[in-house]
Design a protein around this motif. Sequence first.
Motif, PDB file in Angstrom:
ATOM      1  N   GLU A   1      -6.287  -0.591  -1.836  1.00 49.75           N
ATOM      2  CA  GLU A   1      -6.734   0.391  -0.849  1.00 49.75           C
ATOM      3  C   GLU A   1      -8.256   0.464  -0.779  1.00 49.75           C
ATOM      4  O   GLU A   1      -8.845   0.547   0.307  1.00 49.75           O
ATOM      5  CB  GLU A   1      -6.204   1.787  -1.198  1.00 49.75           C
TER       6      GLU A   1
ATOM      7  N   LEU B   1       0.858  -1.190   0.000  1.00 55.75           N
ATOM      8  CA  LEU B   1       0.000   0.000   0.000  1.00 55.75           C
ATOM      9  C   LEU B   1       0.889   1.233   0.000  1.00 55.75           C
ATOM     10  O   LEU B   1       1.788   1.355   0.842  1.00 55.75           O
ATOM     11  CB  LEU B   1      -0.898   0.003   1.231  1.00 55.75           C
TER      12      LEU B   1
ATOM     13  N   SER C   1      -9.620  14.310  -5.590  1.00 54.46           N
ATOM     14  CA  SER C   1     -10.261  15.259  -4.684  1.00 54.46           C
ATOM     15  C   SER C   1      -9.292  15.771  -3.653  1.00 54.46           C
ATOM     16  O   SER C   1      -8.886  15.050  -2.742  1.00 54.46           O
ATOM     17  CB  SER C   1     -11.462  14.649  -3.978  1.00 54.46           C
ATOM     18  N   ALA C   2      -8.933  17.034  -3.787  1.00 48.40           N
ATOM     19  CA  ALA C   2      -8.018  17.641  -2.816  1.00 48.40           C
ATOM     20  C   ALA C   2      -8.741  17.972  -1.524  1.00 48.40           C
ATOM     21  O   ALA C   2      -8.221  17.745  -0.444  1.00 48.40           O
ATOM     22  CB  ALA C   2      -7.403  18.909  -3.402  1.00 48.40           C
TER      23      ALA C   2
ATOM     24  N   ARG D   1       1.385   9.525  -0.143  1.00 46.86           N
ATOM     25  CA  ARG D   1       2.165   9.897  -1.332  1.00 46.86           C
ATOM     26  C   ARG D   1       2.591  11.371  -1.363  1.00 46.86           C
ATOM     27  O   ARG D   1       2.735  11.963  -2.419  1.00 46.86           O
ATOM     28  CB  ARG D   1       1.369   9.531  -2.601  1.00 46.86           C
TER      29      ARG D   1
ATOM     30  N   THR E   1      -6.948   7.572  -7.876  1.00 43.24           N
ATOM     31  CA  THR E   1      -6.208   8.093  -6.730  1.00 43.24           C
ATOM     32  C   THR E   1      -5.859   7.004  -5.717  1.00 43.24           C
ATOM     33  O   THR E   1      -4.831   7.046  -5.085  1.00 43.24           O
ATOM     34  CB  THR E   1      -7.055   9.185  -6.021  1.00 43.24           C
ATOM     35  N   ARG E   2      -6.736   6.037  -5.575  1.00 45.34           N
ATOM     36  CA  ARG E   2      -6.527   4.970  -4.603  1.00 45.34           C
ATOM     37  C   ARG E   2      -6.455   3.647  -5.349  1.00 45.34           C
ATOM     38  O   ARG E   2      -7.261   3.385  -6.255  1.00 45.34           O
ATOM     39  CB  ARG E   2      -7.684   4.951  -3.591  1.00 45.34           C
ATOM     40  N   SER E   3      -5.518   2.802  -4.953  1.00 43.89           N
ATOM     41  CA  SER E   3      -5.342   1.511  -5.624  1.00 43.89           C
ATOM     42  C   SER E   3      -6.526   0.596  -5.315  1.00 43.89           C
ATOM     43  O   SER E   3      -7.280   0.823  -4.357  1.00 43.89           O
ATOM     44  CB  SER E   3      -4.044   0.858  -5.158  1.00 43.89           C
TER      45      SER E   3
ATOM     46  N   LEU F   1      -5.450   5.847   5.283  1.00 41.03           N
ATOM     47  CA  LEU F   1      -4.800   4.611   5.744  1.00 41.03           C
ATOM     48  C   LEU F   1      -3.398   4.886   6.288  1.00 41.03           C
ATOM     49  O   LEU F   1      -2.880   4.107   7.082  1.00 41.03           O
ATOM     50  CB  LEU F   1      -4.751   3.592   4.611  1.00 41.03           C
TER      51      LEU F   1
ATOM     52  N   LEU G   1       1.149  14.092  -0.720  1.00 36.70           N
ATOM     53  CA  LEU G   1       0.187  15.135  -1.077  1.00 36.70           C
ATOM     54  C   LEU G   1      -0.145  15.991   0.147  1.00 36.70           C
ATOM     55  O   LEU G   1      -0.353  15.467   1.240  1.00 36.70           O
ATOM     56  CB  LEU G   1      -1.106  14.506  -1.606  1.00 36.70           C
TER      57      LEU G   1
ATOM     58  N   ASP H   1       0.642  10.988  -9.837  1.00 36.52           N
ATOM     59  CA  ASP H   1       0.455  10.582  -8.431  1.00 36.52           C
ATOM     60  C   ASP H   1      -0.399  11.582  -7.654  1.00 36.52           C
ATOM     61  O   ASP H   1      -0.127  11.844  -6.481  1.00 36.52           O
ATOM     62  CB  ASP H   1       1.811  10.438  -7.733  1.00 36.52           C
ATOM     63  N   GLY H   2      -1.403  12.117  -8.314  1.00 35.32           N
ATOM     64  CA  GLY H   2      -2.219  13.145  -7.670  1.00 35.32           C
ATOM     65  C   GLY H   2      -3.494  12.587  -7.085  1.00 35.32           C
ATOM     66  O   GLY H   2      -3.669  11.370  -6.958  1.00 35.32           O
ATOM     67  N   SER H   3      -4.398  13.495  -6.706  1.00 31.10           N
ATOM     68  CA  SER H   3      -5.678  13.113  -6.118  1.00 31.10           C
ATOM     69  C   SER H   3      -6.834  13.756  -6.866  1.00 31.10           C
ATOM     70  O   SER H   3      -6.800  14.943  -7.186  1.00 31.10           O
ATOM     71  CB  SER H   3      -5.735  13.522  -4.641  1.00 31.10           C
TER      72      SER H   3
ATOM     73  N   LEU I   1     -12.448   7.352  -8.285  1.00 28.86           N
ATOM     74  CA  LEU I   1     -11.669   7.085  -7.072  1.00 28.86           C
ATOM     75  C   LEU I   1     -10.435   6.239  -7.375  1.00 28.86           C
ATOM     76  O   LEU I   1      -9.362   6.441  -6.795  1.00 28.86           O
ATOM     77  CB  LEU I   1     -12.555   6.394  -6.018  1.00 28.86           C
TER      78      LEU I   1
ATOM     79  N   SER J   1      -5.398  17.607  -6.894  1.00 29.93           N
ATOM     80  CA  SER J   1      -4.128  17.985  -6.281  1.00 29.93           C
ATOM     81  C   SER J   1      -3.024  17.060  -6.760  1.00 29.93           C
ATOM     82  O   SER J   1      -3.259  15.908  -7.119  1.00 29.93           O
ATOM     83  CB  SER J   1      -4.211  17.940  -4.751  1.00 29.93           C
ATOM     84  N   VAL J   2      -1.829  17.604  -6.755  1.00 27.63           N
ATOM     85  CA  VAL J   2      -0.608  16.824  -6.966  1.00 27.63           C
ATOM     86  C   VAL J   2       0.404  17.338  -5.940  1.00 27.63           C
ATOM     87  O   VAL J   2       0.156  18.333  -5.262  1.00 27.63           O
ATOM     88  CB  VAL J   2      -0.034  17.007  -8.398  1.00 27.63           C
TER      89      VAL J   2
ATOM     90  N   LYS K   1      -2.834  17.992   0.170  1.00 34.45           N
ATOM     91  CA  LYS K   1      -4.288  17.923   0.244  1.00 34.45           C
ATOM     92  C   LYS K   1      -4.778  16.699  -0.515  1.00 34.45           C
ATOM     93  O   LYS K   1      -4.426  16.503  -1.674  1.00 34.45           O
ATOM     94  CB  LYS K   1      -4.911  19.185  -0.359  1.00 34.45           C
ATOM     95  N   ASN K   2      -5.611  15.930   0.158  1.00 37.94           N
ATOM     96  CA  ASN K   2      -6.116  14.709  -0.456  1.00 37.94           C
ATOM     97  C   ASN K   2      -7.324  14.270   0.355  1.00 37.94           C
ATOM     98  O   ASN K   2      -7.178  13.775   1.467  1.00 37.94           O
ATOM     99  CB  ASN K   2      -5.016  13.638  -0.441  1.00 37.94           C
ATOM    100  N   SER K   3      -8.505  14.491  -0.198  1.00 40.35           N
ATOM    101  CA  SER K   3      -9.714  14.069   0.501  1.00 40.35           C
ATOM    102  C   SER K   3     -10.401  12.992  -0.326  1.00 40.35           C
ATOM    103  O   SER K   3     -11.444  13.206  -0.922  1.00 40.35           O
ATOM    104  CB  SER K   3     -10.639  15.261   0.743  1.00 40.35           C
ATOM    105  N   SER K   4      -9.768  11.826  -0.375  1.00 40.20           N
ATOM    106  CA  SER K   4     -10.285  10.744  -1.217  1.00 40.20           C
ATOM    107  C   SER K   4     -10.511   9.484  -0.388  1.00 40.20           C
ATOM    108  O   SER K   4     -10.048   8.403  -0.725  1.00 40.20           O
ATOM    109  CB  SER K   4      -9.296  10.468  -2.364  1.00 40.20           C
TER     110      SER K   4
END
Lengths: 461, 461
Positions: free
Chosen positions: B436, A176, B415-416, A180, B431-433, A191, A182, B411-413, B428, B340-341, A184-187
């Motif tokens: 995850e 995992l 949703s920041a 990473r 951003t998330r594997s 974890l 960041l 490697d960004g998101s 989703l 975001s990145v 800001k990251n609200s996803s």
Amino acid sequence: MTDPRLAALSQTLPELRLLTDAADLEHYGRDWTRRWTPAPLAIALPATVEQVQAIVRWAREAGVAIVPSGGRTGLSGGAVAANGELVVSLERMNKAIGFDPVDRTLTVQAGMALEAVHNAAKEHGLVYPVDFAARGSCSIGGNIATNAGGIRVIRYGNTREWVAGLKLVDGRGELLDVGRGLVKNSSGYDLRHLAVASEGTLGIIVEATLRLTDPPPPTSVMLLALADFDALMRVFAELRAKLRLEAFEFFTDRALYHVLAHGAQKPFDEAHPYYVVTEFAAGEAEEGAALAAFEHCVGEGWVLDGVISQSEAQAAQLWRLREGITESLAKYVPYKNDVSVRISAMPAFLAETRALLGQEYPQFDVVWFGHIGDGNLHINVLKPDDMAQVDFVNDCERVTKLLAQALQRHDGSISAEHGIGLVKKPYLSSTRSEAEIALMRGIRRVLDPDGLMNPGKLFDA
Amino acid sequence: MTDPRLAALSQTLPELRLLTDAADLEHYGRDWTRRWTPAPLAIALPATVEQVQAIVRWAREAGVAIVPSGGRTGLSGGAVAANGELVVSLERMNKAIGFDPVDRTLTVQAGMALEAVHNAAKEHGLVYPVDFAARGSCSIGGNIATNAGGIRVIRYGNTREWVAGLKLVDGRGELLDVGRGLVKNSSGYDLRHLAVASEGTLGIIVEATLRLTDPPPPTSVMLLALADFDALMRVFAELRAKLRLEAFEFFTDRALYHVLAHGAQKPFDEAHPYYVVTEFAAGEAEEGAALAAFEHCVGEGWVLDGVISQSEAQAAQLWRLREGITESLAKYVPYKNDVSVRISAMPAFLAETRALLGQEYPQFDVVWFGHIGDGNLHINVLKPDDMAQVDFVNDCERVTKLLAQALQRHDGSISAEHGIGLVKKPYLSSTRSEAEIALMRGIRRVLDPDGLMNPGKLFDA
């Protein structure tokens, strides 16, 4: 290597370094608690993340439990391997693998020592601000697994605040990569924060991306002698309001006694019941404020004596009085409590605890010190030479039960920074509700369905 | 109230306020996304934690899903109730319930508006530093549920950093009191951090203990006009190195166009492609540094024009150019991306994204703004008047897929700071594997075994 399980591991991973000598099993099977007899199956020293993943996959097939292992400086038995586990030591994975000047992050392998992290940050003109006495031996992975605190929490917070990302090999062997780096990251669920303080029970932390910050301003160190605990809280409030505190640590006369016996230099001619070491920003602007605050504390009768460092050498000397305590006590095999309450609850909790320990431990040498500005108290009970270890621990456990009840009344924590491990496991329910423990148990099963990651630590599965 | 389930709820909790009027269902069933047709079963307005727990117990028996509801200012559909759910609005639970000057914490009910939190902190001479334009309407519980960011993240971090404790009624109706204001606590998994950004899928946040801090130093606000994106990153690096930045926000000429059309005052005679609003500490010591940094940026050709606030009124006027953007765009029903990145990845990501949007959106008015110092970009695509909403959204979704791919490469998101909700759910996995997401799914089942807490949001159970 006659164990067929290990033979299978070697066959799967011929390049993996495995140790099975008795001395290695002993060395890697224990941490600083020295209470359990090490009995691991073997020691694995992986060199890559892929090897760690392969080890976990093997462990699931072979049904072997894993104890993740960093510097083994832990004080709660979190890294103890006493039941035929495979110790997975990260000591070969100890390198810095990336620095980014724009993000101001340092990416390191989990086996890197805290001091090496400090040095790597310094090379880039920045600091990693979490710090404590075990810095030379403890690993950053272990720091993260216990959310290590230390002597700079009052200014910089705990390890958690500085982890911008981490890689965790979970109990299914999945890698995992969370956070990473960041900002800001609200996803969804974080974890990364779940892995911090998980004590190896959710997987093996193999890498971390750490935030760095600007070096602190030039500082001075002040040693103060105090008459009583009340004065301690008042002095803290005064200095926090007037100075930019980088640290505010206290210890008792018994702590000073031991650290002086261990070779530190006597700071004052007279003996006093309590001492504070505090570090604060010390530019021209602050000098007057520091002196004024000191004089106010003396005028109020809170402070009986004091000294401000005039050089780096003197600052180091004053710090040694605080930082040398743990080492000076080691030969007494102390029973350690590491408790916390909200800062506001500290006076009442302290009063209750002093009364409790005075009543229950009249026969023992009890050494107090800690991070009063974080609400964190370390209580070390020293074993008398003529007492058997098992009797001593039993008597201490009896009192820890009472202490845990006091903590519960004051909404405190049985472990501020050492972690729960094996040592504090019987008292977890003083800090976490049954509902919380049930949830933690359920979450553990999600990340480690076979219950192979550091079993028996933190709580029983 | 003919629904037998509601009748049962009323019978269990006769004092509970329940709304079932069509206008109320409409009002409480949607958030700022305006994309889904509200269709809740009813609206519950509990007044106590015990009522919230009883509602959850009822929901489990009745098999009714729950949508926790704060200020419904969300931009991702997280508070939408479109499938016969019971909306549990925290709006009656909106009071400050404790302040501790030693801990410097404010304990509040979750329905308290962010602005009310600001005001309560101010009454005690302190600040709660998370801030953004929806402050008057959004609730602190919603802020926590999305780990809200805003305009001060560069200095103070996200909501997460300021939550010292919270109370969560989970999907089993259990009340969890996690964190409890302790500075140091290493007693297992941090369920507080798990609740932050969980978007109501693990339970209902009913209370929070927030850390407060000292008010910032006096500040100045500077508006800068820039020629290009490259200059943006250079100006940021220069100002971050030389000043104590409290905010660093950028927007494009199209953003300025709309905010001026909405009544803001034109800052410069000439038009420029990019603008920055930055706020920084401004004592005597800093004045020279600010001027020198500004002149350096002008000398290098990065900054084309600029103005520094000379009064609080002017500072507010400059801020309005940035803070008024969202409101000025509302009538165009914009399709919002909030990505975001890492800051270091911003230049490459920006270049790629500009090329992508230039190619895919030639027909649309695209407004860019955001928190460049946090690596957070807001991209608002405005619906042409003559285009049907459904066609517009479909076309935007097509491009969001491409944007999500670019984010994944960097490697960004996805949703920041807005959260995933319904809007970002399809993306989703950028951003998330998968590993995850599988873990998140498993964790959700632990806290909400019946899948009744905000189902369909974040990810499908």
